[in-house]
Scaffold this active site. Structure first.
Site, PDB file in Angstrom:
ATOM      1  N   GLU A   1       1.301   5.486   0.749  1.00  0.00           N
ATOM      2  CA  GLU A   1       0.755   6.662   1.448  1.00  0.00           C
ATOM      3  C   GLU A   1       1.200   7.944   0.740  1.00  0.00           C
ATOM      4  OE1 GLU A   1       0.762   6.585   5.783  1.00  0.00           O
ATOM      5  OE2 GLU A   1       1.566   8.616   5.766  1.00  0.00           O
ATOM      6  N   SER A   8       0.866  -1.184   0.000  1.00  0.00           N
ATOM      7  CA  SER A   8       0.000   0.000   0.000  1.00  0.00           C
ATOM      8  C   SER A   8       0.900   1.230   0.000  1.00  0.00           C
ATOM      9  CB  SER A   8      -0.937  -0.005   1.211  1.00  0.00           C
ATOM     10  OG  SER A   8      -0.209  -0.196   2.411  1.00  0.00           O
ATOM     11  N   ASP A  57      -1.702  15.216  15.885  1.00  0.00           N
ATOM     12  CA  ASP A  57      -0.870  16.076  16.728  1.00  0.00           C
ATOM     13  C   ASP A  57      -1.362  17.509  16.588  1.00  0.00           C
ATOM     14  OD1 ASP A  57       1.039  14.141  17.673  1.00  0.00           O
ATOM     15  OD2 ASP A  57       1.792  14.065  15.616  1.00  0.00           O
ATOM     16  N   PHE A  91      12.875  14.367  10.853  1.00  0.00           N
ATOM     17  CA  PHE A  91      11.530  13.812  10.974  1.00  0.00           C
ATOM     18  C   PHE A  91      11.527  12.620  11.942  1.00  0.00           C
ATOM     19  CE2 PHE A  91       7.918  11.502   8.694  1.00  0.00           C
ATOM     20  CZ  PHE A  91       6.954  12.269   9.325  1.00  0.00           C
ATOM     21  N   HIS A 131       3.609  -1.143   3.856  1.00  0.00           N
ATOM     22  CA  HIS A 131       2.990   0.169   3.618  1.00  0.00           C
ATOM     23  C   HIS A 131       4.132   1.153   3.361  1.00  0.00           C
ATOM     24  CE1 HIS A 131      -0.136   3.268   3.989  1.00  0.00           C
ATOM     25  NE2 HIS A 131       0.692   3.958   4.751  1.00  0.00           N
TER      26      HIS A 131
END
Ligand SMILES: Cc1cc2nc3c(=O)[nH]c(=O)nc-3n(C[C@H](O)[C@H](O)[C@H](O)COP(=O)(O)OP(=O)(O)OC[C@H]3O[C@@H](n4cnc5c(N)ncnc54)[C@H](O)[C@@H]3O)c2cc1C
Length: 295
Positions: free
Chosen positions: A11, A9, A103, A212, A262
């Site tokens: 994103e 999958s 967040d 990140f 993913h």
């Protein structure tokens, strides 16, 4: 040894400008032939991309022959508002929600639940169950969510999200497969039986990835820094290293029995597509439909 064709999958994040939208659409066209189980579109911090996420997911549903999942968070919205968004997804043909707490838009402010909102992801999962019969994915943290009281609390939180009706968990990205495999054991020991899908981040920019990762609580092993050292000005070599590392990570996981991945694509196709091809996810017959779509 490479096992059966894994399920993948992808994103994406919602584009901010027409140029970024073109890039995303090129990316979707390039990745669609890999026949992903689904593609998902994130929801900006603080709920900032509500419309853009909706528009992007709706476009994928109506123009691409792909199954789309919409990310949805609890931030800055009442339960009624979130239920309305979820219902509009259902009406647009979206059957899969990635349900998250989210967040605060200001990272220094910390997360405060909306007084009339869903406080945590578990509450959102329960609410979504009452809206419609969605497939629901939730987030899982092999290295523990940064705000969790303890690893045990965080694992219990995952279990509560599954017990509330989530159908699979997708992990935060990680680079040390042993971390994931130990977590998978703890998840199984906790009696969680839904699929635990590793989130894979092919590293296109080592410096921004480390920033990140620090925010997400993902550790960056020394071998990654070593692999990318000195490659700042050599994009071709950097790309080859990125493909090789992510492919190796996936192959090792396949050898450990993982059959679903993913990919955090960052709206770029090349790395993810190359990694997929290296792990046995070949392009199928979807090219003509996507060419049609791109016009
Ligand atoms: C696959 C994936 C996709 C993501 N997509 C997005 C996105 O589209 N948009 C976005 O903004 N963010 C996204 N995120 C990031 C996510 O929103 C943040 O990591 C957020 O901080 C936590 O969300 P959660 O759903 O895991 O929260 P939760 O499962 O609610 O957990 C959040 C924290 O609260 C703790 N906790 C839970 N219940 C309680 C309680 N009752 N009391 C005290 N503490 C509690 C948990 O242990 C954890 O530390 C994504 C993360 C992943 C892994």
């Amino acid at each position: 040894m490479t096992a059966h064709r894994p399920s993948v999958s992808f994103e994406f994040f919602p584009p901010k400008s027409p140029e970024m939208e073109d890039t995303l659409w090129d990316t979707i066209c390039a990745l669609a032939p890999l026949a992903p189980a689904f593609v998902s579109v994130t929801y900006g911090a603080g709920g900032s991309t509500r419309e853009r996420t909706h528009t992007t997911v709706s476009r994928i549903v109506s123009e691409a022959s792909l199954t789309a999942a919409a990310h949805l968070t609890c931030v800055d919205a009442t339960r009624a508002e979130i239920d309305t968004i979820a219902r509009s997804y259902w009406d647009a043909g979206v059957r899969h929600i990635v349900a998250l707490r989210g967040d605060a838009s200001d990272p220094d402010a910390g997360y405060t639940p909306h007084p009339d909102g869903y406080a945590y992801a578990v509450d959102l999962v329960s609410g979504l169950r009452d809206v419609a019969d969605f497939e629901i994915s939730v987030a899982a943290y092999p290295e523990v969510h940064p705000e969790a009281q303890s690893a045990a609390f965080d694992l219990d939180n995952l279990k509560r999200k599954i017990d509330a009706g989530a159908t699979q968990a997708i992990t935060q990205f990680f680079f040390d497969n042993d971390v994931f495999l130990r977590f998978r054991d703890r998840v199984a020991d906790a009696g969680i039986e839904v699929p635990l899908v590793p989130g894979i981040m092919p590293v296109s920019n080592f410096t921004s990835m480390t920033r990140f990762a620090a925010m997400c609580g993902a550790s960056v092993p020394a071998f990654l820094a070593d692999a990318f050292r000195g490659l700042d000005d050599t994009p071709y070599e950097r790309r080859q290293v990125a493909i090789e590392l992510a492919s190796r990570q996936c192959r090792e996981l396949q050898d450990a029995g993982v059959s679903q991945f993913h990919f955090y694509t960052l709206n770029r196709a090349a790395l993810t597509r190359a990694v997929c091809e290296n792990i046995g996810v070949a392009a199928g017959g979807a090219e003509p439909a996507m060419a049609e779509m791109a016009r």
